[in-house]
Design a protein around this motif. Structure first.
Motif, mmCIF file in Angstrom:
data_model
loop_
_atom_site.group_PDB
_atom_site.id
_atom_site.type_symbol
_atom_site.label_atom_id
_atom_site.label_comp_id
_atom_site.label_asym_id
_atom_site.label_seq_id
_atom_site.Cartn_x
_atom_site.Cartn_y
_atom_site.Cartn_z
ATOM 1 N N TYR A 55 0.828 -1.200 0.000
ATOM 2 C CA TYR A 55 0.000 0.000 0.000
ATOM 3 C C TYR A 55 0.868 1.258 0.000
ATOM 4 C CZ TYR A 55 -3.162 3.659 1.509
ATOM 5 O OH TYR A 55 -3.866 4.829 1.597
ATOM 6 N N GLN A 56 1.935 1.239 0.786
ATOM 7 C CA GLN A 56 2.837 2.389 0.807
ATOM 8 C C GLN A 56 3.443 2.628 -0.574
ATOM 9 O OE1 GLN A 56 5.735 1.996 3.976
ATOM 10 N NE2 GLN A 56 4.162 1.689 5.539
ATOM 11 N N GLU A 57 3.806 1.549 -1.253
ATOM 12 C CA GLU A 57 4.364 1.675 -2.601
ATOM 13 C C GLU A 57 3.325 2.249 -3.564
ATOM 14 O OE1 GLU A 57 7.086 -1.116 -5.436
ATOM 15 O OE2 GLU A 57 5.131 -1.947 -4.896
ATOM 16 N N ALA A 58 2.088 1.735 -3.480
ATOM 17 C CA ALA A 58 1.022 2.228 -4.359
ATOM 18 C C ALA A 58 0.742 3.703 -4.106
ATOM 19 C CB ALA A 58 -0.244 1.398 -4.138
ATOM 20 N N LYS A 59 0.711 4.078 -2.830
ATOM 21 C CA LYS A 59 0.434 5.473 -2.465
ATOM 22 C C LYS A 59 1.534 6.401 -2.980
ATOM 23 C CE LYS A 59 0.592 6.543 1.892
ATOM 24 N NZ LYS A 59 0.279 6.676 3.343
ATOM 25 N N ASP A 60 2.783 5.947 -2.879
ATOM 26 C CA ASP A 60 3.905 6.751 -3.377
ATOM 27 C C ASP A 60 3.809 6.988 -4.882
ATOM 28 O OD1 ASP A 60 4.951 6.929 -0.854
ATOM 29 O OD2 ASP A 60 6.448 5.341 -1.129
ATOM 30 N N LYS A 61 3.174 6.046 -5.586
ATOM 31 C CA LYS A 61 3.034 6.163 -7.044
ATOM 32 C C LYS A 61 1.729 6.855 -7.442
ATOM 33 C CE LYS A 61 5.804 2.049 -8.061
ATOM 34 N NZ LYS A 61 5.807 0.680 -8.628
ATOM 35 N N GLY A 62 0.939 7.251 -6.449
ATOM 36 C CA GLY A 62 -0.318 7.940 -6.738
ATOM 37 C C GLY A 62 -1.401 7.038 -7.290
ATOM 38 N N LEU A 63 -1.318 5.739 -6.986
ATOM 39 C CA LEU A 63 -2.290 4.777 -7.516
ATOM 40 C C LEU A 63 -3.437 4.600 -6.525
ATOM 41 C CD1 LEU A 63 0.235 2.154 -8.913
ATOM 42 C CD2 LEU A 63 -1.090 3.813 -10.216
ATOM 43 N N THR A 64 -4.378 5.519 -6.555
ATOM 44 C CA THR A 64 -5.513 5.465 -5.636
ATOM 45 C C THR A 64 -6.808 5.248 -6.414
ATOM 46 O OG1 THR A 64 -5.677 7.878 -5.723
ATOM 47 C CG2 THR A 64 -4.413 6.922 -3.910
ATOM 48 N N PRO A 65 -7.743 4.479 -5.861
ATOM 49 C CA PRO A 65 -9.009 4.212 -6.559
ATOM 50 C C PRO A 65 -9.970 5.390 -6.452
ATOM 51 C CG PRO A 65 -9.023 3.149 -4.427
ATOM 52 C CD PRO A 65 -7.657 3.759 -4.579
ATOM 53 N N ALA A 100 -5.977 -0.045 -4.294
ATOM 54 C CA ALA A 100 -4.703 0.615 -4.608
ATOM 55 C C ALA A 100 -3.606 -0.426 -4.819
ATOM 56 C CB ALA A 100 -4.319 1.573 -3.481
ATOM 57 N N ILE A 101 -3.587 -1.448 -3.951
ATOM 58 C CA ILE A 101 -2.608 -2.531 -4.089
ATOM 59 C C ILE A 101 -2.822 -3.275 -5.404
ATOM 60 C CG2 ILE A 101 -1.904 -4.768 -3.131
ATOM 61 C CD1 ILE A 101 -2.493 -3.551 -0.334
ATOM 62 N N ASP A 102 -4.084 -3.517 -5.761
ATOM 63 C CA ASP A 102 -4.391 -4.200 -7.025
ATOM 64 C C ASP A 102 -3.896 -3.395 -8.223
ATOM 65 O OD1 ASP A 102 -5.582 -6.264 -5.656
ATOM 66 O OD2 ASP A 102 -7.642 -5.570 -5.999
ATOM 67 N N LYS A 103 -4.090 -2.079 -8.178
ATOM 68 C CA LYS A 103 -3.619 -1.224 -9.270
ATOM 69 C C LYS A 103 -2.094 -1.289 -9.385
ATOM 70 C CE LYS A 103 -7.383 2.197 -9.098
ATOM 71 N NZ LYS A 103 -7.758 2.282 -10.525
ATOM 72 N N ASN A 104 -1.434 -1.302 -8.239
ATOM 73 C CA ASN A 104 0.022 -1.373 -8.233
ATOM 74 C C ASN A 104 0.507 -2.719 -8.770
ATOM 75 O OD1 ASN A 104 2.636 -0.340 -7.649
ATOM 76 N ND2 ASN A 104 2.683 -1.530 -5.751
ATOM 77 N N LYS A 105 -0.210 -3.787 -8.405
ATOM 78 C CA LYS A 105 0.161 -5.117 -8.898
ATOM 79 C C LYS A 105 0.007 -5.194 -10.413
ATOM 80 C CE LYS A 105 -0.748 -10.057 -8.434
ATOM 81 N NZ LYS A 105 -1.611 -11.120 -7.887
#
Length: 310
Positions: free
Chosen positions: A78-88, A133-138
């Motif tokens: 989640y921290q990685e996704a948030k750093d990349k701006g990947l929010t639903p 957000a994690i799914d988007k990052n994956k």
């Protein structure tokens, strides 16, 4: 993933772990366990509730560590996704929440567990937002991975045993415990439906035709009209609650009445076989397996690079 609260845990907010200065508390653990139970997660063919009844103290401690590790991994992702701006978006979260709420309505006991653990609408939406957000990052991670035909053929050759599958051919009689709105009926109605299923099983044991009884009584009309025939399937093809019971049966054996979230089932296994899937059958699974291995490596790297206190 599943976990069980340790009997030694006291207090609500003591930190169980810290991930890059973000704490994972006992209260979060309690809520996560309730959600996993309510969404009917399975491990090694057993539900969380079943495991809770069978594990000793050592087993509970082991599973507690498993779920904490799962929560640590999720926090890192989640921290990685948030750093990349990947929010639903709000609509994505609302849609996913509605799906979960519909699932919860199928079994009131799961809803009660969530309420008892303090899992409310706000908490669920927060967790859904994190998961999306994690799914988007994956997905972004997987899109960067190039897998060639040679990679897939090499994987198939070196993992052939993984593509041996056990299949059964079976027929079923379903006595549904859901109303027209797909919600579980009252306790009194369930008891009456259980008696109905028991009576049908008695008829089978007394020599009446399974196929004829399926046509007459099964609430699964799609299969009932064909004598309850489901055809061949693997453990992964159908609901785990269902296949756990079916794959215990021998050829030509009829099950006792058993319950799933759909209702009461009586199943007759008509054939069992094992076969190896061909490369063409497995291509999507092979690609998924390679991606999963690379994703696990990525999670391990995140753990290595993070500051984690446990």
């Amino acid at each position: 993933m599943v976990g069980i609260l340790s009997l030694m845990m006291v207090g609500c907010n003591k930190s169980l772990a810290k991930v890059n200065d973000v704490e994972i508390t006992k209260e979060q653990y309690k809520k996560t366990k309730a959600v996993l139970s309510a969404t009917n997660n399975y491990i090694n063919g057993q539900s969380l509730d079943e495991l809770e009844k069978t594990l000793d103290k050592k087993g509970r401690n082991k599973l507690e560590n498993v779920i904490i590790s799962f929560m640590v991994d999720n926090e890192l992702l989640y921290q990685e996704a948030k750093d990349k701006g990947l929010t639903p978006s709000k609509s994505e979260v609302d849609s996913k929440y509605q799906e979960l709420e519909d699932k919860m309505n199928l079994n009131t006991s799961y809803k009660e567990k969530m309420d008892k653990a303090g899992v409310d609408k706000e908490y669920l939406k927060q967790e859904i937002s994190r998961d999306l957000a994690i799914d988007k990052n994956k997905k972004a991670f997987e899109d960067r991975i190039n897998i060639s035909d040679n990679d897939m053929e090499a994987y198939y050759t070196s993992h052939k045993k993984d593509f041996n599958v056990e299949e059964v051919s079976a027929s079923q009689i379903l006595i549904s415990t859901l109303d027209k709105n797909k919600k579980e009926v009252s306790k009194d109605k369930k008891e009456a439906l259980k008696k109905k299923a028991d009576n049908i099983l008695t008829k089978i044991k007394n020599g009446e035709s399974f196929e004829s009884l399926a046509k007459k009584y099964s609430d699964d009309k799609a299969t009932g009209k064909n004598g309850g025939q489901l055809g061949y399937f693997t453990k992964d093809d159908k609901n785990a609650e269902f296949t756990k019971e079916v794959f215990k049966l021998k050829k030509n054996e009829v099950s006792n009445v058993f319950e799933t979230s759909y209702g009461y089932h009586i199943v007759k296994v008509t054939d069992k076989r094992e076969r190896q899937k061909s490369f063409n059958e497995c291509q999507s699974l092979i690609r998924e397996s390679i991606l999963n291995e690379k994703y696990i490596e990525h999670i391990k790297k995140l753990n290595e690079d993070a500051k984690i206190d446990r």
